[in-house]
Motif scaffolding. Structure first.
Motif, PDB file in Angstrom:
ATOM      1  N   GLN A 131     -17.230  48.028  21.173  1.00 10.50           N
ATOM      2  CA  GLN A 131     -17.391  48.774  22.433  1.00 10.50           C
ATOM      3  C   GLN A 131     -16.346  48.328  23.460  1.00 10.50           C
ATOM      4  N   ASP A 132     -16.142  47.014  23.563  1.00  8.35           N
ATOM      5  CA  ASP A 132     -15.142  46.500  24.515  1.00  8.35           C
ATOM      6  C   ASP A 132     -13.762  47.053  24.172  1.00  8.35           C
ATOM      7  N   ASN A 133     -13.455  47.064  22.864  1.00  8.27           N
ATOM      8  CA  ASN A 133     -12.142  47.576  22.446  1.00  8.27           C
ATOM      9  C   ASN A 133     -11.998  49.066  22.767  1.00  8.27           C
ATOM     10  N   MET A 134     -13.078  49.779  22.673  1.00  2.41           N
ATOM     11  CA  MET A 134     -13.033  51.214  22.978  1.00  2.41           C
ATOM     12  C   MET A 134     -12.724  51.438  24.451  1.00  2.41           C
ATOM     13  N   ASN A 154      -4.197  56.886  12.621  1.00  2.00           N
ATOM     14  CA  ASN A 154      -3.489  55.983  13.528  1.00  2.00           C
ATOM     15  C   ASN A 154      -2.664  54.949  12.752  1.00  2.00           C
ATOM     16  N   ILE A 155      -1.382  54.839  13.103  1.00  2.26           N
ATOM     17  CA  ILE A 155      -0.495  53.959  12.313  1.00  2.26           C
ATOM     18  C   ILE A 155      -0.835  52.481  12.514  1.00  2.26           C
ATOM     19  N   ALA A 156      -1.326  52.131  13.703  1.00  2.00           N
ATOM     20  CA  ALA A 156      -1.697  50.715  13.919  1.00  2.00           C
ATOM     21  C   ALA A 156      -2.831  50.339  12.965  1.00  2.00           C
ATOM     22  N   LEU A 157      -3.808  51.219  12.818  1.00  2.00           N
ATOM     23  CA  LEU A 157      -4.919  50.927  11.900  1.00  2.00           C
ATOM     24  C   LEU A 157      -4.411  50.890  10.459  1.00  2.00           C
ATOM     25  N   GLN A 356     -10.534  54.656  15.769  1.00  2.00           N
ATOM     26  CA  GLN A 356      -9.464  54.003  14.995  1.00  2.00           C
ATOM     27  C   GLN A 356      -8.789  52.914  15.831  1.00  2.00           C
ATOM     28  N   LEU A 357      -8.559  53.211  17.110  1.00  2.00           N
ATOM     29  CA  LEU A 357      -7.917  52.217  17.986  1.00  2.00           C
ATOM     30  C   LEU A 357      -8.814  50.989  18.143  1.00  2.00           C
ATOM     31  N   ALA A 358     -10.106  51.257  18.360  1.00  2.00           N
ATOM     32  CA  ALA A 358     -11.037  50.137  18.576  1.00  2.00           C
ATOM     33  C   ALA A 358     -11.107  49.261  17.324  1.00  2.00           C
TER      34      ALA A 358
END
Ligand SMILES: Cc1ncc(COP(=O)(O)O)c(C=O)c1O
Length: 474
Positions: A131-134, A154-157, A356-358
């Motif tokens: 949740q914090d990452n989101m 997402n390329i980072a994931l 994906q970002l989180a």
């Protein structure tokens, strides 16, 4: 008249020979072909004999050279499924209706204790960190909901996943990963990429009922190959099938922490399996939904690690290990990559970006490893307590699998019990279980039950096990 099935009579005959020392540990066991000739039995009966002996722990399949007599395990390490699967070719799966009926009945019921779930209890997942990452991701990119990402995800994931895969000696490049809506979408894409309706696909028997549903929904024919709780899919039986007249387009295997058996394939079997499929031009679809939940500190190798042909499609999920609600999974499709990416585009476009970002922010840090280590320890404890609870409350003769990781136990009831009857009776009192019959198109697992132990053992769970025990004694 002897009412014991023929395969059991033959298995007993060989057990006696092993017990009396006529057949010795380390000796090669007669091949399936020899048994067919010697006892004038069908292929399916000969395979069933081997399967029965494997489950007694006295036979082991060695890659390339056949079955060998082994020292049986101690009674403390019970086996799981003891019944053999069919080798009927050409049948459509036909299980969908039964699975849907079970799932629908469960959804309609008021469930107080759910033993049918393969997930961990909510409090075991790192929800706060995610949740914090989101929130951080939304702050950093306020245009997130206005734009669509790429089909592949997402390329980072994808970079994080490729780097993590290296720990299990699995080489995949981020450019050849597609993020999916769980392993379910990954497996659907894999099958759509390599098969056409009417083709035959082999699976382990028993196997996760969701796979049987996918196969049926794609109008594919299924062939069930015996699998054991010791070493997974039976390679001599598979080889026999691959050499037979039926063209097997693809094979779906769950090599690490099989659902429901809990088996882990030894490395030598993994290598041989990959080679066999390459030799017969059968696409190998690896389902690695549970790999990260294996107890061992050393990550196990994947089938993908042994693949040299690029004809293997690797499918994985983050739903059991990280966050069921995010529905994230991924696929690395080898030489089928472009086709899979195209199918993903036509089917659902890319997965949404925020989750994906989180996840990539969390998985890219050492916190992820620490979290996994804690989770595995907790699950090991829960499995142990649940096994003890089952054996204390279920009828004498019940056998419980001992998987080296994960959330699932495969429980064999004495043969006279019907797990479907137990399912219905249990649901009436608010307890949900997975009846064994839905894990195969055949009836051989009707006296098995899959019990999830993703939740911490508690008085409520103990009471539910007592209730199941009472229902089984009626
Ligand atoms: C072996 C196996 N494969 C695939 C899946 C589906 O995974 P997902 O929830 O990621 O779609 C499951 C879910 O239980 C499973 O047990």
């Amino acid at each position: 008249m002897n009412t014991t099935p023929l395969y059991r009579q033959l298995a007993n005959h060989y057990l006696d020979a092993i017990r009396s020392g006529t057949l010795k540990t380390g000796e090669r066991f007669p091949s399936i072909r020899l048994m067919m000739e010697k006892h004038a039995v069908s292929l399916s009966t000969a395979v069933q004999v081997c399967r029965e002996l494997e489950d007694y722990g006295v036979l082991e399949a060695r890659p390339r050279s056949g079955n060998y007599i082994r020292q049986p395990d101690t009674p403390a390490k019970p086996t799981a499924s003891s019944l053999p699967p069919p080798l009927d070719t050409g049948a459509y799966v036909g299980i969908h209706e039964q699975v849907s009926a079970v799932l629908k009945a469960s959804q309609r019921a008021t469930v107080k204790v759910n033993f049918a779930s393969a997930y961990c209890a909510p409090q075991l997942y790192p929800i706060k960190a995610l949740q914090d990452n989101m929130i951080k991701a939304l702050r950093q990119d306020q245009h997130l909901f206005e734009t669509t990402g790429t089909t592949a995800g997402n390329i980072a994931l994808r970079n994080v996943l490729a780097r993590r895969a290296l720990t299990s000696k699995t080489h995949v490049s981020a450019e050849r990963i597609v993020i999916t809506n769980g392993a379910t979408e990954a497996i659907n894409l894999a099958l759509r990429a390599v098969t056409s309706p009417g083709d035959t696909v082999a699976v382990e028997s028993p196997t996760f009922y969701g796979l049987l549903q996918i196969l049926e929904s794609l109008n594919l024919r299924v062939l069930e190959i015996p699998a054991s709780s010791h070493s997974g899919i039976n390679l001599p039986a598979l080889q026999q099938v691959l050499l037979g007249p039926e063209r097997i387009k693809a094979l779906i295997v769950i090599p690490n922490l099989h659902n429901p058996l809990g088996s882990i394939m030894p490395d030598a079997n993994k290598a041989r399996l990959v080679q066999l499929c390459a030799e017969h031009d059968t696409v190998l679809i690896e389902d690695d939904t549970y790999g990260d939940l294996v107890d061992s500190e050393q990550p196990l190798s994947t089938l993908k690690h042994w693949d040299r042909s690029d004809n293997l499609i690797y499918c994985a999920s983050l739903n059991k290990t990280l966050a069921p609600g995010m529905r994230l999974g991924w696929i690395s499709a080898g030489k089928w990559h472009d086709r899979v990416e195209m199918l993903k585009h036509t089917q659902s476009r890319g997965c949404e970006a925020l989750t994906q970002l989180a996840v990539s922010a969390f998985m890219g840090t050492p916190s992820y490893e620490r979290y996994l280590r804690r989770l595995r320890n907790t699950l090991a404890q829960q499995r142990l307590q649940m096994s003890i609870g089952i054996l204390r409350n279920f009828p004498p003769g019940t056998r419980v699998s001992t998987p080296e990781g994960g959330t699932l136990l495969w429980v064999e009831l004495p043969r006279e019990h019907s797990s479907m009857a137990l399912f219905q009776a249990a649901l009436n009192v608010g307890i949900q279980i997975s009846p064994g019959g839905i894990f195969s198109n055949d009836k051989r697992f009707d006296h098995f039950v899959r019990i999830g132990c993703g939740a911490p053992y508690s008085p409520k769970i103990d009471e539910a096990l007592q209730t199941l025990g009472r229902l089984l004694s009626l």
